[in-house]
Motif scaffolding. Structure first.
Motif, PDB file in Angstrom:
ATOM      1  N   GLY A 112      -2.469   5.259   0.673  1.00  0.00           N
ATOM      2  CA  GLY A 112      -2.553   4.176  -0.308  1.00  0.00           C
ATOM      3  C   GLY A 112      -3.567   3.117   0.096  1.00  0.00           C
ATOM      4  O   GLY A 112      -4.259   2.550  -0.759  1.00  0.00           O
ATOM      5  N   ALA A 156      -7.640  13.307  -2.860  1.00  0.00           N
ATOM      6  CA  ALA A 156      -8.532  12.476  -3.683  1.00  0.00           C
ATOM      7  C   ALA A 156      -9.998  12.863  -3.476  1.00  0.00           C
ATOM      8  O   ALA A 156     -10.789  12.858  -4.429  1.00  0.00           O
ATOM      9  CB  ALA A 156      -8.323  10.997  -3.371  1.00  0.00           C
ATOM     10  N   PHE A 202       0.802  -1.231   0.000  1.00  0.00           N
ATOM     11  CA  PHE A 202       0.000   0.000   0.000  1.00  0.00           C
ATOM     12  C   PHE A 202       0.836   1.283   0.000  1.00  0.00           C
ATOM     13  O   PHE A 202       0.332   2.329  -0.382  1.00  0.00           O
ATOM     14  CB  PHE A 202      -0.939   0.009   1.217  1.00  0.00           C
ATOM     15  CG  PHE A 202      -1.960  -1.084   1.205  1.00  0.00           C
ATOM     16  CD1 PHE A 202      -3.087  -0.987   0.398  1.00  0.00           C
ATOM     17  CD2 PHE A 202      -1.798  -2.227   1.983  1.00  0.00           C
ATOM     18  CE1 PHE A 202      -4.040  -2.003   0.387  1.00  0.00           C
ATOM     19  CE2 PHE A 202      -2.744  -3.245   1.969  1.00  0.00           C
ATOM     20  CZ  PHE A 202      -3.862  -3.139   1.177  1.00  0.00           C
ATOM     21  N   ASN A 203       2.047   1.216   0.459  1.00  0.00           N
ATOM     22  CA  ASN A 203       2.897   2.415   0.572  1.00  0.00           C
ATOM     23  C   ASN A 203       2.212   3.555   1.320  1.00  0.00           C
ATOM     24  O   ASN A 203       2.085   4.670   0.807  1.00  0.00           O
ATOM     25  CB  ASN A 203       3.349   2.897  -0.812  1.00  0.00           C
ATOM     26  CG  ASN A 203       4.633   2.220  -1.260  1.00  0.00           C
ATOM     27  OD1 ASN A 203       5.209   1.416  -0.537  1.00  0.00           O
ATOM     28  ND2 ASN A 203       5.096   2.540  -2.459  1.00  0.00           N
ATOM     29  N   SER A 205       0.223   8.149  -5.760  1.00  0.00           N
ATOM     30  CA  SER A 205       0.056   7.412  -7.020  1.00  0.00           C
ATOM     31  C   SER A 205      -1.405   7.079  -7.270  1.00  0.00           C
ATOM     32  O   SER A 205      -1.911   7.249  -8.386  1.00  0.00           O
ATOM     33  CB  SER A 205       0.881   6.122  -6.979  1.00  0.00           C
ATOM     34  OG  SER A 205       2.246   6.421  -6.783  1.00  0.00           O
ATOM     35  N   LEU A 206      -2.097   6.621  -6.230  1.00  0.00           N
ATOM     36  CA  LEU A 206      -3.490   6.225  -6.426  1.00  0.00           C
ATOM     37  C   LEU A 206      -4.393   7.434  -6.653  1.00  0.00           C
ATOM     38  O   LEU A 206      -5.452   7.313  -7.292  1.00  0.00           O
ATOM     39  CB  LEU A 206      -3.992   5.373  -5.252  1.00  0.00           C
ATOM     40  CG  LEU A 206      -3.775   3.856  -5.422  1.00  0.00           C
ATOM     41  CD1 LEU A 206      -2.306   3.502  -5.536  1.00  0.00           C
ATOM     42  CD2 LEU A 206      -4.439   3.078  -4.295  1.00  0.00           C
ATOM     43  N   ALA A 207      -3.975   8.608  -6.157  1.00  0.00           N
ATOM     44  CA  ALA A 207      -4.758   9.817  -6.430  1.00  0.00           C
ATOM     45  C   ALA A 207      -4.803  10.097  -7.938  1.00  0.00           C
ATOM     46  O   ALA A 207      -5.779  10.664  -8.448  1.00  0.00           O
ATOM     47  CB  ALA A 207      -4.187  11.014  -5.676  1.00  0.00           C
ATOM     48  N   PHE A 221      -1.874  13.660   0.827  1.00  0.00           N
ATOM     49  CA  PHE A 221      -1.763  12.346   0.192  1.00  0.00           C
ATOM     50  C   PHE A 221      -1.528  11.205   1.178  1.00  0.00           C
ATOM     51  O   PHE A 221      -1.801  10.061   0.866  1.00  0.00           O
ATOM     52  CB  PHE A 221      -0.634  12.358  -0.846  1.00  0.00           C
ATOM     53  CG  PHE A 221      -0.872  13.292  -1.991  1.00  0.00           C
ATOM     54  CD1 PHE A 221      -1.735  12.951  -3.018  1.00  0.00           C
ATOM     55  CD2 PHE A 221      -0.237  14.532  -2.046  1.00  0.00           C
ATOM     56  CE1 PHE A 221      -1.954  13.817  -4.075  1.00  0.00           C
ATOM     57  CE2 PHE A 221      -0.455  15.406  -3.110  1.00  0.00           C
ATOM     58  CZ  PHE A 221      -1.318  15.048  -4.130  1.00  0.00           C
ATOM     59  N   ASN A 222      -0.993  11.479   2.327  1.00  0.00           N
ATOM     60  CA  ASN A 222      -0.651  10.432   3.311  1.00  0.00           C
ATOM     61  C   ASN A 222       0.193   9.318   2.711  1.00  0.00           C
ATOM     62  O   ASN A 222      -0.175   8.144   2.782  1.00  0.00           O
ATOM     63  CB  ASN A 222      -1.922   9.852   3.949  1.00  0.00           C
ATOM     64  CG  ASN A 222      -2.368  10.632   5.169  1.00  0.00           C
ATOM     65  OD1 ASN A 222      -1.712  11.598   5.561  1.00  0.00           O
ATOM     66  ND2 ASN A 222      -3.470  10.227   5.794  1.00  0.00           N
ATOM     67  N   GLY A 223       1.310   9.707   2.146  1.00  0.00           N
ATOM     68  CA  GLY A 223       2.272   8.713   1.686  1.00  0.00           C
ATOM     69  C   GLY A 223       2.350   8.590   0.174  1.00  0.00           C
ATOM     70  O   GLY A 223       1.507   9.099  -0.565  1.00  0.00           O
ATOM     71  N   GLU A 224       3.381   7.877  -0.261  1.00  0.00           N
ATOM     72  CA  GLU A 224       3.642   7.746  -1.703  1.00  0.00           C
ATOM     73  C   GLU A 224       2.549   6.954  -2.408  1.00  0.00           C
ATOM     74  O   GLU A 224       2.195   7.258  -3.558  1.00  0.00           O
ATOM     75  CB  GLU A 224       5.006   7.094  -1.928  1.00  0.00           C
ATOM     76  CG  GLU A 224       6.182   7.985  -1.545  1.00  0.00           C
ATOM     77  CD  GLU A 224       6.184   9.306  -2.320  1.00  0.00           C
ATOM     78  OE1 GLU A 224       6.022   9.272  -3.553  1.00  0.00           O
ATOM     79  OE2 GLU A 224       6.337  10.365  -1.674  1.00  0.00           O
ATOM     80  N   GLY A 225       2.012   5.936  -1.746  1.00  0.00           N
ATOM     81  CA  GLY A 225       0.918   5.175  -2.348  1.00  0.00           C
ATOM     82  C   GLY A 225      -0.293   6.059  -2.589  1.00  0.00           C
ATOM     83  O   GLY A 225      -0.956   5.966  -3.628  1.00  0.00           O
ATOM     84  N   GLY A 226      -0.564   6.921  -1.621  1.00  0.00           N
ATOM     85  CA  GLY A 226      -1.691   7.850  -1.762  1.00  0.00           C
ATOM     86  C   GLY A 226      -1.510   8.796  -2.938  1.00  0.00           C
ATOM     87  O   GLY A 226      -2.481   9.142  -3.623  1.00  0.00           O
ATOM     88  N   GLY A 234     -10.165   9.392   1.374  1.00  0.00           N
ATOM     89  CA  GLY A 234      -8.927   9.381   2.160  1.00  0.00           C
ATOM     90  C   GLY A 234      -8.985   8.533   3.413  1.00  0.00           C
ATOM     91  O   GLY A 234      -7.991   8.453   4.132  1.00  0.00           O
TER      92      GLY A 234
END
Lengths: 230, 230
Positions: free
Chosen positions: A93, B183, A88-89, B95-97, B88-93, B176
């Motif tokens: 995520g 997002a 999930f990163n 990318s998924l955004a 974003f709460n992190g790198e996964g957030g 989120g």
């Protein structure tokens, strides 16, 4: 010897597991670098597994732990194996992966059912065929043949449903960014389901989504490609 | 005095900024707790701003920095103000955004255009009306009135397009998670656009998506609610 067992789903040929949700978990386990024994089984065998722990697969036994549901399993794996690559990163995520799952479940899965539900029926063993036909007829409120009456049109309409992925691929090679995350495996699971049960061509011409899917088939020792297309 | 200026978009009434992309940035800045002066302007005024820095808004001037594009601005704000709540709460957030943005752009925005493009035209000032009618007629390959010929049917079909959000809300109150992220502002921007320009009812009966949208209107001092519905 591994202490991990993944209970998954197959038809009469147990070398061709097809459940989209189980494929999400297969790639999740591979992503974490965890070995496991996959035990594909019939729909009607699932209630007999692990003392009726779950009516649906995937079910993961990991030593003393039993976990069901592909999303719950992914969360469990990231908690239990924090030193392996994350699925999930980060917390953002995790939350946004629920949106990806919801999109896949409400957009891709119903569309796939409308062209492939007879294909699923046809690869099942005899006992499962009766169960499947009855339960899905009740679910859809019509016969399997009526559900797939517009099969060719449904397949032709499918590439447009992938448009959000297509646009996103203009920014990054995976939903997870530069490398895949569980969100990729969610969408991969749906398309691998089609690949294994139906073989319908669900991509457009020169489709970047096809390229993404091929990249996913190659991940983790080409685990997804190990089952040939229908 | 603030050193931050957000250039945004309005029609003849500059108290009613309507751009979905600018609303994303308004809530992004509010999320970070940053004060700013919003300068809504006509479409045709944008090229005269900041020496023609961008053909589109939002444009953010933050001291010496100029940033355009709502997603780029959100990334910039998280980098520049790491101690304020993350978007974003992190790198996964992050990318998924991009997937959420791609879904909104390919699913919601085209549908909204089909019922609201005349509404947008009608709230513009005279100079913008000519620009807007010409550029959108070229974009769609038909007149604005032809684009919205099936307005009622398009509005009636809209709630189904929100189904991925609806299903997700069964798991969590925001895209989120327990609290909103960029997002959420992406999807909010699209629906706020409808609210300000058209006032069309785009939700279902007892729709949890409406509840989510109302929660978003209340965020950050009810900034979204400060502009009344059309």
């Amino acid at each position: 010897m591994t202490s991990r067992t993944l209970y998954s789903l197959c038809g009469s040929d147990n070398s061709r597991p097809f459940s989209p949700h189980c494929w999400k978990t297969v790639l999740s386990l591979a992503h974490k670098g965890l070995d496991f024994e996959e035990r594909p089984m019939a729909f009607t065998a699932i209630p007999g597994v692990e003392n009726g722990f779950s009516k649906t697969v995937p079910i993961l036994r990991d030593g003393d732990r039993l976990v069901k549901d592909s999303f719950e399993i992914a969360l469990y794996l990231d908690d239990a194996y924090p030193d392996a690559p994350s699925l999930f990163n980060g917390e953002g995520g995790k939350s946004l992966a629920r949106f990806v799952e919801s999109w896949s479940q409400t957009t891709l899965h119903p569309a796939i059912a409308k062209f492939a539900v007879v294909d699923i029926h046809d690869i099942l063993d005899e006992q499962d065929r009766n169960y499947f036909r009855e339960s899905r007829t009740r679910l859809f409120g019509k016969t399997l043949e009526e559900v797939t009456a517009n099969r060719d049109a449904e397949i032709a309409a499918f590439p447009a449903k992938l448009e959000p992925i297509r646009r996103m691929l203009g920014f990054q090679p995976f939903i997870g960014g530069e490398s895949p995350l569980f969100a990729d495996y969610i969408v991969f699971g749906a398309l691998q389901w089609v690949r294994v049960i139906s073989g319908a061509d669900i991509f457009g011409r020169n489709d970047p989504v096809r390229d993404w899917f091929e990249r996913c088939l190659d991940l983790h020792g080409a685990r997804g490609r190990s089952v040939t297309a229908a």
